[in-house]
Write an enzyme that holds these catalytic residues in place. Structure first.
Site, PDB file in Angstrom:
ATOM      1  N   ASP A 130       0.833  -1.196   0.000  1.00  5.97           N
ATOM      2  CA  ASP A 130       0.000   0.000   0.000  1.00  5.97           C
ATOM      3  C   ASP A 130       0.872   1.251   0.000  1.00  5.97           C
ATOM      4  O   ASP A 130       2.030   1.217   0.432  1.00  5.97           O
ATOM      5  CB  ASP A 130      -0.904  -0.018   1.240  1.00  5.97           C
ATOM      6  N   ARG A 238     -15.963   3.388   2.700  1.00  4.17           N
ATOM      7  CA  ARG A 238     -15.469   3.456   4.072  1.00  4.17           C
ATOM      8  C   ARG A 238     -16.278   4.464   4.888  1.00  4.17           C
ATOM      9  O   ARG A 238     -16.615   4.219   6.047  1.00  4.17           O
ATOM     10  CB  ARG A 238     -13.985   3.845   4.070  1.00  4.17           C
TER      11      ARG A 238
END
Length: 357
Positions: A130, A238
């Site tokens: 990431d 999210r």
């Protein structure tokens, strides 16, 4: 009251800067999200909602790799935070039936860190890094031969006696994720066979996500309540899941336990999240441009100084969504509030400001 201030703090995800969890509508991950997201995260491509083009490309690549019995091409996933890059990386591994090794670029500090991970990988497994744009240049160079030839060049010894030793590594699929694709170097970007951009979600896709999450959490939500949460979620799953948690609490304490339209509206009003998903910080940013700088243009650093925020926070967290829905424009001279922003606050632009639209 939900406070809008963001404090810069160092984290493993971003050693230089990240953003405090004070903002309910921030797409950046916070510690409180992790265990909650694990329960809601889809495990298969068929369970993943939205991002139709991304899913179609991945489905073809996964099936082709499986049919050939080879490692899948390396994949770069980029786009704003909170849209499912980590989830998709995990899904790729699940669909291929291989091991999943996640890490983050800021956690890799020396060559030994990356060397240990690559040399211990299983055949055809998925390595996920990431925030790949934050990978140190010396580690990035180490990756090149591993990605291209499945070989790892390591230097043994120092000085005149140093020698290069080449290690063979098992074929693997590298999945990189980033919110800043423009910061990835050209040599690294060229190693990715599949480059996919994740877009903000539609309210309808987010409604499906909210209803799925509510079912997993065991809370009843009707269509109107789900679409109300979805429409204020800034196009980001999210945030939708985070708002669902808060609305669920409100429904259980001050409602009948079910999330319907009146309950969702009352809860979101208490949380100070308006119909566009703006919180106090978004409103402050737009009003600063409109009232203090006559609608703009105003430079990023000037805006950051006035708001007492970090430029990175404004550029990475606030602006993408405001630009996506047409409330803010970036110009060579700076940021400009659009006519939609004026209408939202009920402010009539002056003649000079109108000429900017």
């Amino acid at each position: 009251m939900i406070r809008g201030n963001i404090r810069p703090v160092a984290t493993a995800r971003n050693p230089n800067l990240n953003y405090s969890p004070d903002r309910l509508v921030s797409a950046a991950p916070v510690e409180d999200d992790s265990s909650f997201e694990l329960k809601l995260r889809p495990q298969r491509l068929g369970e993943f909602i939205g991002q139709a083009k991304v899913k179609e490309n991945l489905a073809v690549a996964i099936e082709a790799a499986r049919s050939r019995g080879e490692a899948m091409d390396h994949v770069l996933l980029y786009g704003p935070p909170g849209l499912g890059k980590t989830t998709l990386a995990n899904i790729i591994a699940n669909e291929l039936g291989v091991h999943f090794q996640p890490t983050a670029a800021p956690l890799l500090q020396i060559k030994g860190d990356l060397t240990a991970i690559i040399t211990n990988m299983q055949d055809k497994q998925v390595l996920f890094i990431d925030e790949i744009h934050r990978l140190q240049p010396v580690l990035e160079e180490l990756l090149y031969s591993a990605l291209e030839d499945y070989k790892l060049d390591i230097i043994i010894g120092q000085g005149p006696s140093a020698r290069t030793h080449t290690l063979e590594v098992k074929p693997f699929t590298f999945v990189g994720a980033t919110t800043r694709a423009g910061l990835i170097s050209a040599p690294l970007r060229s190693r990715f066979g599949i480059v996919l951009r994740l877009e903000f979600y539609t309210p309808e896709d987010l409604r499906v996500i909210v209803e799925r999450s509510a079912e997993i959490l065991g809370v009843e939500v009707d269509d109107a309540g789900a679409i109300e949460i979805a429409s204020r979620s800034r196009g980001t799953p999210r945030i939708a899941n985070r708002l669902l948690r808060r609305v669920r609490d409100y429904a259980q304490v001050r409602g009948a336990g079910k999330i319907d339209l009146p309950t969702a509206q009352a809860a979101l009003q208490m949380l100070e999240v308006d119909k566009y998903g703006f919180d106090e910080v978004d409103r402050k940013l737009l009003l600063t441009i409109i009232e203090k700088y006559q609608g703009g243009p105003v430079g990023l650093n000037t805006l950051a100084a006035v708001l007492a925020e970090e430029p990175d926070a404004i550029e990475e967290i606030y602006e993408p969504f405001l630009m996506q829905i047409g409330f803010l424009n970036r110009t060579p001279r700076g940021r400009v509030a659009t006519q939609l922003a004026y209408e939202h606050f009920g402010i009539v632009p002056s003649r000079r400001q109108s000429s900017l639209f």
